[in-house]
Every structure is written in structure tokens, then in C-alpha cells.
Motif scaffolding. Structure first.
Motif, PDB file in Angstrom:
ATOM      1  N   ALA A 117       0.763  -1.309   0.156  1.00 52.73           N
ATOM      2  CA  ALA A 117       0.106  -0.006   0.072  1.00 52.73           C
ATOM      3  C   ALA A 117       0.652   1.330  -0.108  1.00 52.73           C
ATOM      4  O   ALA A 117       0.586   2.304  -0.696  1.00 52.73           O
ATOM      5  CB  ALA A 117      -0.875  -0.069   1.179  1.00 52.73           C
ATOM      6  N   LEU A 118       1.847   1.268   0.573  1.00 49.94           N
ATOM      7  CA  LEU A 118       2.923   2.322   0.894  1.00 49.94           C
ATOM      8  C   LEU A 118       3.627   2.746  -0.580  1.00 49.94           C
ATOM      9  O   LEU A 118       3.495   3.742  -1.011  1.00 49.94           O
ATOM     10  CB  LEU A 118       3.819   2.239   1.920  1.00 49.94           C
ATOM     11  N   ALA A 119       4.243   1.697  -1.190  1.00 54.12           N
ATOM     12  CA  ALA A 119       4.564   1.765  -2.578  1.00 54.12           C
ATOM     13  C   ALA A 119       3.504   2.255  -3.605  1.00 54.12           C
ATOM     14  O   ALA A 119       3.913   2.841  -4.454  1.00 54.12           O
ATOM     15  CB  ALA A 119       5.255   0.634  -2.883  1.00 54.12           C
ATOM     16  N   PHE A 120       2.475   1.669  -3.401  1.00 59.13           N
ATOM     17  CA  PHE A 120       1.294   2.067  -4.420  1.00 59.13           C
ATOM     18  C   PHE A 120       1.005   3.442  -4.290  1.00 59.13           C
ATOM     19  O   PHE A 120       0.993   4.292  -5.319  1.00 59.13           O
ATOM     20  CB  PHE A 120       0.153   1.064  -4.261  1.00 59.13           C
ATOM     21  N   ALA A 121       0.616   3.791  -3.050  1.00 59.93           N
ATOM     22  CA  ALA A 121       0.107   5.394  -2.740  1.00 59.93           C
ATOM     23  C   ALA A 121       1.361   6.253  -3.320  1.00 59.93           C
ATOM     24  O   ALA A 121       0.914   7.136  -3.773  1.00 59.93           O
ATOM     25  CB  ALA A 121      -0.324   5.426  -1.529  1.00 59.93           C
ATOM     26  N   ALA A 122       2.535   5.811  -2.854  1.00 63.95           N
ATOM     27  CA  ALA A 122       3.534   6.716  -3.026  1.00 63.95           C
ATOM     28  C   ALA A 122       3.998   6.918  -4.579  1.00 63.95           C
ATOM     29  O   ALA A 122       4.402   7.980  -4.899  1.00 63.95           O
ATOM     30  CB  ALA A 122       5.037   6.237  -2.460  1.00 63.95           C
ATOM     31  N   GLY A 123       3.637   5.945  -5.268  1.00 61.79           N
ATOM     32  CA  GLY A 123       3.783   6.266  -6.668  1.00 61.79           C
ATOM     33  C   GLY A 123       2.728   6.335  -7.673  1.00 61.79           C
ATOM     34  O   GLY A 123       2.976   6.617  -8.875  1.00 61.79           O
ATOM     35  N   ARG A 146       6.543  -7.567  -2.357  1.00 55.90           N
ATOM     36  CA  ARG A 146       5.318  -6.671  -2.132  1.00 55.90           C
ATOM     37  C   ARG A 146       5.647  -5.267  -2.463  1.00 55.90           C
ATOM     38  O   ARG A 146       4.886  -4.739  -3.122  1.00 55.90           O
ATOM     39  CB  ARG A 146       4.678  -7.078  -0.711  1.00 55.90           C
ATOM     40  N   ILE A 147       6.763  -4.852  -1.817  1.00 57.33           N
ATOM     41  CA  ILE A 147       7.010  -3.620  -2.127  1.00 57.33           C
ATOM     42  C   ILE A 147       7.168  -3.308  -3.731  1.00 57.33           C
ATOM     43  O   ILE A 147       6.578  -2.161  -4.078  1.00 57.33           O
ATOM     44  CB  ILE A 147       8.381  -2.912  -1.283  1.00 57.33           C
ATOM     45  N   LEU A 148       8.136  -4.157  -4.497  1.00 60.23           N
ATOM     46  CA  LEU A 148       7.905  -4.033  -5.738  1.00 60.23           C
ATOM     47  C   LEU A 148       6.747  -4.093  -6.483  1.00 60.23           C
ATOM     48  O   LEU A 148       6.284  -3.329  -7.411  1.00 60.23           O
ATOM     49  CB  LEU A 148       9.055  -4.970  -6.245  1.00 60.23           C
ATOM     50  N   GLN A 149       6.035  -4.866  -6.009  1.00 63.59           N
ATOM     51  CA  GLN A 149       4.666  -5.260  -6.676  1.00 63.59           C
ATOM     52  C   GLN A 149       3.675  -4.025  -6.510  1.00 63.59           C
ATOM     53  O   GLN A 149       3.101  -3.670  -7.455  1.00 63.59           O
ATOM     54  CB  GLN A 149       3.982  -6.688  -6.023  1.00 63.59           C
ATOM     55  N   GLY A 150       3.660  -3.208  -5.018  1.00 61.54           N
ATOM     56  CA  GLY A 150       3.017  -1.935  -5.126  1.00 61.54           C
ATOM     57  C   GLY A 150       3.724  -1.091  -6.238  1.00 61.54           C
ATOM     58  O   GLY A 150       2.750  -0.169  -6.719  1.00 61.54           O
ATOM     59  N   GLY A 151       4.897  -0.888  -6.269  1.00 58.08           N
ATOM     60  CA  GLY A 151       5.478   0.098  -7.158  1.00 58.08           C
ATOM     61  C   GLY A 151       5.021  -0.200  -8.747  1.00 58.08           C
ATOM     62  O   GLY A 151       4.520   0.741  -9.399  1.00 58.08           O
ATOM     63  N   MET A 152       5.001  -1.344  -9.075  1.00 60.92           N
ATOM     64  CA  MET A 152       4.623  -1.762 -10.461  1.00 60.92           C
ATOM     65  C   MET A 152       3.048  -1.546 -10.598  1.00 60.92           C
ATOM     66  O   MET A 152       2.614  -1.135 -11.806  1.00 60.92           O
ATOM     67  CB  MET A 152       4.735  -3.308 -10.736  1.00 60.92           C
ATOM     68  N   ALA A 153       2.180  -1.771  -9.667  1.00 62.34           N
ATOM     69  CA  ALA A 153       0.699  -1.395  -9.660  1.00 62.34           C
ATOM     70  C   ALA A 153       0.579  -0.008  -9.596  1.00 62.34           C
ATOM     71  O   ALA A 153      -0.389   0.336 -10.610  1.00 62.34           O
ATOM     72  CB  ALA A 153       0.076  -1.973  -8.460  1.00 62.34           C
ATOM     73  N   ALA A 154       1.455   0.858  -9.256  1.00 66.01           N
ATOM     74  CA  ALA A 154       1.397   2.299  -9.428  1.00 66.01           C
ATOM     75  C   ALA A 154       1.864   2.640 -10.873  1.00 66.01           C
ATOM     76  O   ALA A 154       1.171   3.873 -11.235  1.00 66.01           O
ATOM     77  CB  ALA A 154       2.275   3.020  -8.242  1.00 66.01           C
ATOM     78  N   LEU A 155       2.397   1.977 -11.381  1.00 65.81           N
ATOM     79  CA  LEU A 155       2.624   2.369 -12.913  1.00 65.81           C
ATOM     80  C   LEU A 155       1.281   1.873 -13.797  1.00 65.81           C
ATOM     81  O   LEU A 155       0.851   2.612 -14.560  1.00 65.81           O
ATOM     82  CB  LEU A 155       3.873   1.828 -13.549  1.00 65.81           C
TER      83      LEU A 155
END
Length: 171
Positions: free
Chosen positions: A70-76, A120-129
Motif C-alpha cells: 500500500a505504501l509503494a502503491f500510494a507513493a507512486g 510486495r513493495i516492488l509489486q506495489g510500485g509496479m501497480a502504481a505504474l
């Protein structure tokens, strides 16, 4: 005067069924990606007891597994949308879905809780893209009259991902 000439003289372009089919196919692809993102969050929450038991994850690691995404997703999220504007929606969508799939595989093959947290952090970042491109592609692909209908399909896929009850709205 033929029907095509009448349509052109009335100021409307003739209907192109092949192009219409491609638009709906594109909608199905981007909705499947949005559905993957929503289902992924649900699956991890359901799997928490198994992760604790099988991987020996501590409570803090479990929190990072869920919150790291959630953090990586929201941040990106905003950056992902802007990068799509700059470099192209399609390119960023494909990069995001490819990275999301790779990160999902890494999560599945994680040997320990630390690797799972990083994946999971990588996955959130990719979801943010990936996710910001979904609405952009829908708005760019469908004319103004069809956007409401295509967004209704989007809401339907989101609703079916969040609840076990089937949505009966026709798309």
C-alpha cells in the motif's frame, strides 16, 4: 445516395465494427489488470495465517507485507500517472503489468519473509505504474458517449473483485 454517403454528408463517420471490437478488447485487458490488482490485495489478506505458520513471519513482517504494498502503491500513484502522460499510456501500462506479474512470481517463490516484503513493495510500485493508465486508456479509447458505459464495466469488475456476490449490471 448510398448509406455511407448519407452518413458522411450528415457529418458523422461511418461505423467501423473492427475498431469497435478492438476498443472493447482493450477495455477487457485493462479491466483484467485492474481486477488483478484488487484480487491481489484480497489474496494476501486471506493468506496471512498461512504466511505466519509456513514462513514463520513475525507480526511486524506481516504488517510490512501488507502495508509495504500500500505504501509503494500510494507513493507512486501520481508519479505513475504523470509518467504515462509523458512516455505514453500503453508503454507504462505494459511495463506496469509486466513488472506486476514478475513481482507476483517473486512473491510466490519467496524463500523467507524478508524476500516477500521486498517483492510486495516492488509489486506495489509496479501497480502504481499500471493502475493510473487504466482510466486514461478508457478515456482515450472511448468517445464521450461510451465512457459512461465502459466505466460501468469498470465498476462492475471492481465490485466483483471486492465482494463474492456477482454484479448483474449488463456491460
Amino acid at each position: 445516395m448510398t448509406s455511407t454517403e448519407q452518413t458522411l454528408s450528415a457529418g458523422r463517420a461511418p461505423a467501423r465494427p473492427a475498431a469497435d471490437r478492438r476498443r472493447w478488447f482493450a477495455l477487457a485487458i485493462v479491466m483484467a489488470a485492474a481486477f488483478m490488482d484488487l484480487v491481489d490485495v484480497t489474496i494476501v489478506n486471506i493468506a496471512i495465517p498461512s504466511i505466519q505458520k509456513d514462513a514463520g513471519a513475525s507480526l511486524g513482517q506481516i504488517q510490512w507485507i501488507t502495508a509495504g504494498y500500500a505504501l509503494a502503491f500510494a507513493a507512486g500513484l501520481i508519479t505513475g500517472g504523470r509518467l504515462g502522460d509523458i512516455h505514453g499510456r500503453r508503454k507504462l501500462f505494459l511495463l506496469g503489468i509486466g513488472g506486476f506479474t514478475l513481482a507476483s512470481a517473486l512473491c510466490g517463490f519467496a524463500a523467507n519473509p524478508e524476500m516477500l516484503v521486498a517483492s510486495r513493495i516492488l509489486q506495489g510500485g509496479m501497480a502504481a505504474l499500471m493502475v493510473p493508465q487504466v482510466l486514461s486508456i478508457v478515456h482515450a479509447t472511448f468517445p464521450a458517449m461510451s465512457v459512461a458505459r465502459s466505466l460501468a464495466c469498470s465498476a462492475r469488475s471492481s465490485a466483483s473483485a471486492r465482494s463474492p456476490a456477482r454484479c448483474s449490471a449488463p456491460c
